[in-house]
Design a protein around this motif. Structure first.
Motif, short mmCIF file in Angstrom:
data_model
loop_
_atom_site.label_atom_id
_atom_site.label_comp_id
_atom_site.label_asym_id
_atom_site.label_seq_id
_atom_site.Cartn_x
_atom_site.Cartn_y
_atom_site.Cartn_z
N ASN A 126 8.86 -8.59 -7.23
CA ASN A 126 8.06 -7.65 -6.44
C ASN A 126 7.84 -8.11 -5.01
N LEU A 128 8.71 -9.25 -0.92
CA LEU A 128 9.23 -8.54 0.23
C LEU A 128 10.75 -8.57 0.27
N ALA A 131 12.32 -6.07 -1.95
CA ALA A 131 12.24 -4.69 -1.44
C ALA A 131 13.42 -4.33 -0.55
N TYR A 312 3.18 -6.25 4.21
CA TYR A 312 3.86 -5.59 3.09
C TYR A 312 2.96 -5.50 1.87
N TRP A 313 2.33 -6.61 1.49
CA TRP A 313 1.48 -6.60 0.30
C TRP A 313 0.22 -5.78 0.53
N VAL A 315 -0.06 -3.06 2.56
CA VAL A 315 0.32 -1.64 2.51
C VAL A 315 0.70 -1.24 1.10
N ARG A 316 1.44 -2.08 0.41
CA ARG A 316 1.86 -1.77 -0.96
C ARG A 316 0.64 -1.62 -1.87
N GLY A 317 -0.31 -2.53 -1.74
CA GLY A 317 -1.50 -2.46 -2.57
C GLY A 317 -2.34 -1.23 -2.29
N ARG A 319 -1.26 1.62 -1.16
CA ARG A 319 -0.55 2.79 -1.69
C ARG A 319 -0.71 2.90 -3.20
N LEU A 320 -0.84 1.76 -3.88
CA LEU A 320 -1.02 1.78 -5.33
C LEU A 320 -2.48 2.00 -5.72
N THR A 501 -3.29 -7.98 -2.55
CA THR A 501 -3.78 -7.06 -1.52
C THR A 501 -5.01 -7.65 -0.83
#
Length: 528
Positions: A126, A128, A131, A312-313, A315-317, A319-320, A501
């Motif tokens: 998972n 960067l 990705a 990255y982490w 923004v990803r968190g 979004r989730l 996050t």
């Protein structure tokens, strides 16, 4: 950045410089007490209570080998990187070398636990890199700790070696070239031997940091003394095993420091006394391409990658739907304790700098050695020692902000003392003599002469301590008041629980509040 005690001032003028009054010596003696508490406390605890050593000798040897192996590997790697970056940015005609010089120093703002977070967040299924289609297993253990610490400790070598390169008389190197030696041979036979004091100082800083590191080895699951000490302390009612390991690690750090002092006394510091300009090495073709590629890759890995991973982490968190939580309280506590520690430590370091500068005595050398000995102690051992001392002697101050400030002062006293000493050494003692000769008292001379002279050193000392306290983790983790969570604690706890996050948000906040003072100080130091 003044982080290593300078050699004793042996100029002719030093013999005529005044001796400090009894008041300064009393003040210096008082401020050294917090620095003396940890080693004395641990020694007493082990002697009176016994070792409580319930693990086999083979385990002790395993921890020693793992700790020393990591320290040696990180030191060699960081020294190599730092020497290359220092030489490229000071001795070549590389375009934009001043910018590269600063960029190579800036990763110093990234603490070890954030470096470990970068490694964890960039790798794995998972991460960067996954990705973008490049899946690399997370390098837990030795290789992950080595990678994280080596890349982010190289700036220490970079900052230490640059002044050493600038101090070498260019006539010596030009003479070697004039006798037909290649630039490569001149570097190995002339430049590198004269860099020995700088290399030894850099190796000391990197080695001691690695010995005392807690954040990177804990998050990357590599067993060293520091991780074992924290596990024993947090997981058992009997704290004697943790105290025993702490005393062993403390003795190991002091042994390294003693070896460095004896090496530094034998090393000659030679500085250039000529105004002759230095000829820069002209990089052509492949050499220029490789140099820019090396510096660019290093900047990408040590600066751009950490920031990219954190963003990255984050923004990803988000979004989730992961909860971020407010960071204002942690930012406020971190800034407040760092500013308070910087102020207290600078005030405490001033009398110590006064009695260890100018006319030197055996007592002043002893005081300076005590301060630097305390600075070299691993912070987790300091925390364990202070807890034992406070619970035995003054339990009322346990887990208070006042105790935390005193511990910070003891740990970073030498770091604040060094820039103040440098300011005092650059000033002529005749100014103070003239003031007293005109009938001014000691307080008036201090206010109108001494303090203005040392203002640059005081500001540099405050900045150094401020940044160090902002990043400090193990002692804060053990000694903080209940509910007192700083950004460093937030990063460590969130990463340990895989809440990346929250850890990323706290890391970005820590970088934002510490990058400006580091950038200002770095540009000033590298442009002198």
């Amino acid at each position: 950045m003044g982080v290593i005690a300078p050699p004793p001032d042996r100029t002719r003028a030093s013999s005529t410089r005044p001796t400090r009054s009894l008041g300064w010596w009393i003040a210096a003696s008082v401020v050294l007490i917090p620095a003396l508490v940890p080693p004395i406390s641990l020694a007493i605890q082990v002697l009176l209570s016994g070792t409580g050593l319930i693990f086999p000798t083979s385990r002790l040897i395993e921890l020693l080998a793992a700790t020393l192996g990591l320290a040696v590997a990180v030191t060699i790697t960081s020294l190599s990187i730092g020497t290359i970056t220092a030489w490229l940015t000071t001795r070549t005609d590389l375009r934009g070398r001043n910018t590269w010089m600063v960029l190579a120093a800036l990763p110093l703002v990234i603490p070890s636990y954030m470096a470990a977070l970068t490694v964890i967040g960039a790798t794995g299924n998972n991460g960067l890199l996954a990705a973008i289609g490049l899946t690399i297993p997370t390098p837990y253990g030795f290789w992950g700790a080595w990678l994280a610490l080596s890349l982010f400790l190289a700036p220490l070598a970079h900052l230490t070696i640059i002044p050493g390169l600038r101090a070498i008389d260019p006539a010596i190197e030009d003479a070697g070239v004039g006798l037909g030696a290649s630039r490569w041979r001149v570097f190995w036979t002339i430049t590198l031997p004269q860099l020995r004091p700088s290399l030894v100082s850099a190796a000391l800083m990197i080695g001691l940091y690695t010995l005392s590191d807690f954040g990177a080895v804990s998050l990357l699951r590599y067993d060293t003394f520091t991780r074992a000490i924290y596990t024993l302390y947090a997981g058992q009612i009997d704290r004697r095993p943790a105290a025993t390991l702490s005393l062993i690690l403390m003795a190991l750090a002091l042994t390294v420091l003693t070896i460095e002092w004896s090496t530094r006394r034998r090393a000659g510091y030679r500085s250039s006394s000529t105004k002759r300009g230095r000829r820069l090495v002209v990089l052509r073709g492949p050499g220029r391409f490789v140099s820019i590629g090396f510096l660019g890759s290093l900047t990408a890995i040590s600066l751009l990658l950490p920031v990219s991973v954190l963003i990255y982490w984050l923004v990803r968190g988000l979004r989730l739907g992961n909860e971020l939580g407010s960071l204002w309280d942690e930012v406020g506590r971190t800034l407040g304790i760092a500013l308070a520690a910087a102020a207290v430590t600078v005030v405490a370091a001033f009398p110590l700098a006064m009695v260890t500068t100018w006319k030197r005595r055996r007592m002043s050398t002893t005081y300076e050695s005590v301060a630097w000995g305390a600075y070299s102690l691993p912070h987790i051992t300091v925390g364990v020692a202070v807890i034992a001392f406070v619970l035995r002697s003054a339990p009322i101050v346990y887990q208070t902000a006042a105790l935390l400030l005193l511990v910070y002062m003891g740990m970073f006293l030498a770091q604040a003392m060094s820039p103040i000493q440098d300011s005092l050494r650059r000033a002529s003692p005749d100014l103070e003599d003239a003031s007293r000769g005109l009938g001014r008292g000691q307080l008036t001379t201090l206010r109108r002469i001494t303090l203005p002279i040392t203002t640059p050193g005081l500001l540099a000392a405050a900045t150094l301590v401020f940044i160090s306290v902002m990043k400090e983790l193990p002692a804060t983790l053990l000694l903080r008041p209940n509910g007192f969570e700083t950004l460093a604690i937030r990063i460590w706890s969130a990463t340990g629980e895989a809440f990346y996050t929250r850890a990323s948000a706290a890391s970005l906040a820590l970088l934002a509040v510490s990058i400006v003072p580091l950038l200002v100080m770095t540009r000033r130091d590298l442009n002198t």
